[in-house]
Write a protein that holds these residues in place. Structure first.
Motif, PDB file in Angstrom:
ATOM      1  N   HIS A  33      -5.919  -1.525  -0.926  1.00  6.02           N
ATOM      2  CA  HIS A  33      -5.342  -0.400  -0.711  1.00  6.02           C
ATOM      3  C   HIS A  33      -5.182  -0.641   1.081  1.00  6.02           C
ATOM      4  O   HIS A  33      -6.086  -0.916   1.558  1.00  6.02           O
ATOM      5  CB  HIS A  33      -5.832   0.891  -0.748  1.00  6.02           C
ATOM      6  CG  HIS A  33      -6.410   1.066  -2.248  1.00  6.02           C
ATOM      7  ND1 HIS A  33      -5.610   2.232  -3.007  1.00  6.02           N
ATOM      8  CD2 HIS A  33      -7.137   0.674  -3.082  1.00  6.02           C
ATOM      9  CE1 HIS A  33      -6.023   2.080  -4.214  1.00  6.02           C
ATOM     10  NE2 HIS A  33      -7.124   1.359  -4.300  1.00  6.02           N
ATOM     11  N   LEU A  35      -4.479   2.101   4.211  1.00  5.90           N
ATOM     12  CA  LEU A  35      -4.260   3.544   4.347  1.00  5.90           C
ATOM     13  C   LEU A  35      -4.009   3.713   6.007  1.00  5.90           C
ATOM     14  O   LEU A  35      -4.333   2.943   6.671  1.00  5.90           O
ATOM     15  CB  LEU A  35      -5.796   4.046   4.041  1.00  5.90           C
ATOM     16  CG  LEU A  35      -6.469   3.731   2.866  1.00  5.90           C
ATOM     17  CD1 LEU A  35      -7.750   4.199   2.883  1.00  5.90           C
ATOM     18  CD2 LEU A  35      -5.689   4.357   1.883  1.00  5.90           C
ATOM     19  N   GLN A  37      -4.803   6.462   8.934  1.00  8.77           N
ATOM     20  CA  GLN A  37      -5.373   7.728   9.587  1.00  8.77           C
ATOM     21  C   GLN A  37      -5.134   8.063  10.824  1.00  8.77           C
ATOM     22  O   GLN A  37      -4.925   7.398  11.885  1.00  8.77           O
ATOM     23  CB  GLN A  37      -7.185   7.370   9.403  1.00  8.77           C
ATOM     24  CG  GLN A  37      -7.880   8.520   9.922  1.00  8.77           C
ATOM     25  CD  GLN A  37      -9.195   8.373   9.666  1.00  8.77           C
ATOM     26  OE1 GLN A  37      -9.648   7.434  10.014  1.00  8.77           O
ATOM     27  NE2 GLN A  37     -10.100   9.433   9.258  1.00  8.77           N
ATOM     28  N   ILE A  43      -5.792  11.085   6.077  1.00 10.04           N
ATOM     29  CA  ILE A  43      -5.756   9.850   5.694  1.00 10.04           C
ATOM     30  C   ILE A  43      -4.519   9.924   4.723  1.00 10.04           C
ATOM     31  O   ILE A  43      -4.535  10.919   3.585  1.00 10.04           O
ATOM     32  CB  ILE A  43      -6.851   9.205   4.924  1.00 10.04           C
ATOM     33  CG1 ILE A  43      -8.170   8.935   5.943  1.00 10.04           C
ATOM     34  CG2 ILE A  43      -6.637   7.722   4.242  1.00 10.04           C
ATOM     35  CD1 ILE A  43      -9.138   8.275   5.445  1.00 10.04           C
ATOM     36  N   ILE A  86      -6.411   1.144   7.900  1.00 11.20           N
ATOM     37  CA  ILE A  86      -7.588   0.902   6.909  1.00 11.20           C
ATOM     38  C   ILE A  86      -7.490   0.232   6.083  1.00 11.20           C
ATOM     39  O   ILE A  86      -6.361   0.581   4.960  1.00 11.20           O
ATOM     40  CB  ILE A  86      -8.390   2.079   6.587  1.00 11.20           C
ATOM     41  CG1 ILE A  86      -8.709   3.047   8.234  1.00 11.20           C
ATOM     42  CG2 ILE A  86      -9.741   1.690   5.987  1.00 11.20           C
ATOM     43  CD1 ILE A  86      -9.203   4.246   7.729  1.00 11.20           C
ATOM     44  N   ASN A  90     -11.165  -1.988  -4.133  1.00  8.77           N
ATOM     45  CA  ASN A  90     -11.927  -1.641  -5.368  1.00  8.77           C
ATOM     46  C   ASN A  90     -12.688  -2.777  -5.780  1.00  8.77           C
ATOM     47  O   ASN A  90     -12.074  -3.980  -6.318  1.00  8.77           O
ATOM     48  CB  ASN A  90     -10.822  -1.258  -6.379  1.00  8.77           C
ATOM     49  CG  ASN A  90     -10.342  -0.128  -6.236  1.00  8.77           C
ATOM     50  OD1 ASN A  90      -9.238   0.309  -6.097  1.00  8.77           O
ATOM     51  ND2 ASN A  90     -11.047   1.169  -6.592  1.00  8.77           N
ATOM     52  N   GLY A  97     -15.164   3.806  -6.684  1.00  4.80           N
ATOM     53  CA  GLY A  97     -14.822   3.899  -5.318  1.00  4.80           C
ATOM     54  C   GLY A  97     -14.349   2.780  -4.612  1.00  4.80           C
ATOM     55  O   GLY A  97     -14.273   1.611  -5.112  1.00  4.80           O
ATOM     56  N   LEU A  98     -14.172   2.873  -3.374  1.00  5.81           N
ATOM     57  CA  LEU A  98     -13.631   1.851  -2.406  1.00  5.81           C
ATOM     58  C   LEU A  98     -14.499   1.483  -1.503  1.00  5.81           C
ATOM     59  O   LEU A  98     -15.486   2.331  -1.049  1.00  5.81           O
ATOM     60  CB  LEU A  98     -12.396   2.550  -1.688  1.00  5.81           C
ATOM     61  CG  LEU A  98     -11.053   3.025  -2.380  1.00  5.81           C
ATOM     62  CD1 LEU A  98     -10.045   3.664  -1.678  1.00  5.81           C
ATOM     63  CD2 LEU A  98     -10.448   1.785  -3.009  1.00  5.81           C
ATOM     64  N   PHE A 100     -14.529   0.085   2.298  1.00  2.00           N
ATOM     65  CA  PHE A 100     -13.591   0.151   3.515  1.00  2.00           C
ATOM     66  C   PHE A 100     -13.723  -0.908   4.541  1.00  2.00           C
ATOM     67  O   PHE A 100     -14.861  -1.236   4.866  1.00  2.00           O
ATOM     68  CB  PHE A 100     -13.378   1.573   4.167  1.00  2.00           C
ATOM     69  CG  PHE A 100     -13.179   2.649   3.144  1.00  2.00           C
ATOM     70  CD1 PHE A 100     -14.109   2.986   2.404  1.00  2.00           C
ATOM     71  CD2 PHE A 100     -11.741   2.998   3.202  1.00  2.00           C
ATOM     72  CE1 PHE A 100     -13.795   4.145   1.535  1.00  2.00           C
ATOM     73  CE2 PHE A 100     -11.353   4.207   2.509  1.00  2.00           C
ATOM     74  CZ  PHE A 100     -12.284   4.640   1.529  1.00  2.00           C
ATOM     75  N   GLY A 101     -12.706  -1.339   5.090  1.00  2.00           N
ATOM     76  CA  GLY A 101     -12.757  -2.204   6.107  1.00  2.00           C
ATOM     77  C   GLY A 101     -12.887  -1.073   7.542  1.00  2.00           C
ATOM     78  O   GLY A 101     -12.925   0.067   7.281  1.00  2.00           O
ATOM     79  N   LYS A 102     -13.200  -1.552   8.552  1.00  2.00           N
ATOM     80  CA  LYS A 102     -13.570  -0.547   9.936  1.00  2.00           C
ATOM     81  C   LYS A 102     -12.385  -0.085  10.371  1.00  2.00           C
ATOM     82  O   LYS A 102     -12.403   0.659  11.342  1.00  2.00           O
ATOM     83  CB  LYS A 102     -14.392  -1.388  10.743  1.00  2.00           C
ATOM     84  CG  LYS A 102     -15.814  -1.765  10.309  1.00  2.00           C
ATOM     85  CD  LYS A 102     -16.888  -2.370  11.283  1.00  2.00           C
ATOM     86  CE  LYS A 102     -18.016  -2.557  10.857  1.00  2.00           C
ATOM     87  NZ  LYS A 102     -19.093  -3.318  11.706  1.00  2.00           N
TER      88      LYS A 102
END
Lengths: 110, 110
Positions: A33, A35, A37, A43, A86, A90, A97-98, A100-102
Motif C-alpha cells: 500500500h 499512503l 499523511q 491518512i 508511507i 501485508n 494488519g500492515l 509500515f515503512g517510516k
C-alpha cells in the motif's frame, strides 16, 4: 531491522519536478500500500498493489514482486503534494494488519 | 461512501487516568478493524486487530486493551495511562479495495 524500508527519508523539490519514492521489503507479501499523511495526521490510502502498475491522476505506483521493490512517482509535482508518503505491506497475507515503512517527508516548493 | 468515525480528535489526559477511544465504521458488515499508533518521530505500529465481534488480536504487549462489542464498533482502552502512551491513534478497516483510515486521535499524556 524494519522489514519495510523507504527512501529517501526526506525530499525537497521544486514545483513541476518528477518525484520518485522507493520502498523495499524483505519477505513475501500479499499486497503493498502507498499512503499519504498530511500534517494534521489524517491518512489517505493512495494505492493497493499486488502486481504491475497503477495510475491515478498524477500519481503512479509500480511494484516488482521478484525484486521486492515498489516505487511511487508523482508527475508535475505541486506544493499541495507536500505530505508524508508511507509504504506499508501485508506481510502475513491474512487479516493481521500492515507493516509500515517510516515514511518519506516530501516538500514541494513553489 | 465507506467512512470511519473516530473521536475525540485530540485528548490531553493525566498519567494514571483511564482512556477510551471509540471507532465506528459504516459500510459492509463484519469488516476487519485495526488500531494503529504513531509515536512521536516514529512510524505507524499495529496495536490490535479484530476479524469479528469479540475477537481481538494483540500485536504488542502494552498498557492498552481493545474490545469489539458490536460489529461496527471498535474501542481502545486503558485503565491507567502512562507517559509512553502519548501518540497518534488511528482506527482503520479493510475492504477488497484496500484500507480506509479514520481521522485519528492525538493523545497527550501529561
Amino acid at each position: 531491522k524494519n522489514e519495510v524500508e523507504q527512501s529517501p527519508q526526506n525530499l525537497t523539490a521544486q514545483e513541476g519536478e518528477f518525484i520518485t519514492i522507493n520502498c523495499s521489503y524483505s519477505v513475501g507479501i500479499s499486497a503493498l500500500h502507498w499512503l499519504q499523511q498530511h500534517p494534521g495526521g489524517g491518512i489517505v490510502s493512495l494505492f493497493m498493489l499486488s502486481s504491475g502498475k497503477k495510475k491515478h491522476g498524477r500519481l503512479i505506483a509500480t511494484i516488482n514482486i521478484q525484486e521486492k521493490h515498489s516505487s511511487l512517482h508523482i508527475t508535475a509535482s505541486h506544493p499541495r503534494d507536500s505530505a508524508v508518503y508511507i509504504c506499508a505491506c501485508n506481510l502475513g497475507g491474512g487479516a493481521d494488519g500492515l507493516t509500515f515503512g517510516k515514511g518519506t517527508h516530501l516538500i514541494i516548493q513553489p | 461512501s465507506q467512512t470511519i468515525h473516530q473521536w475525540p480528535a485530540t485528548l490531553v489526559q493525566p498519567v494514571g487516568s483511564p482512556l477510551s477511544l471509540e471507532c465506528t465504521v459504516e459500510g459492509t458488515s463484519n469488516p476487519n478493524l485495526y488500531w494503529y499508533r504513531q509515536a512521536a518521530g516514529r512510524g505507524l505500529q499495529l496495536l490490535f486487530y479484530s476479524v469479528g465481534i469479540g475477537q481481538i488480536s494483540s500485536e504488542v504487549p502494552q498498557n492498552l486493551s481493545a474490545s469489539r462489542p458490536q460489529d461496527r464498533q471498535f474501542i481502545l482502552s486503558s485503565k491507567k495511562l502512562l507517559l509512553s502512551d502519548s501518540g497518534f491513534y488511528l482506527c482503520a478497516k479493510t475492504e477488497s479495495y484496500g484500507y480506509t483510515f479514520g481521522s485519528g486521535t492525538r493523545l497527550t499524556v501529561v
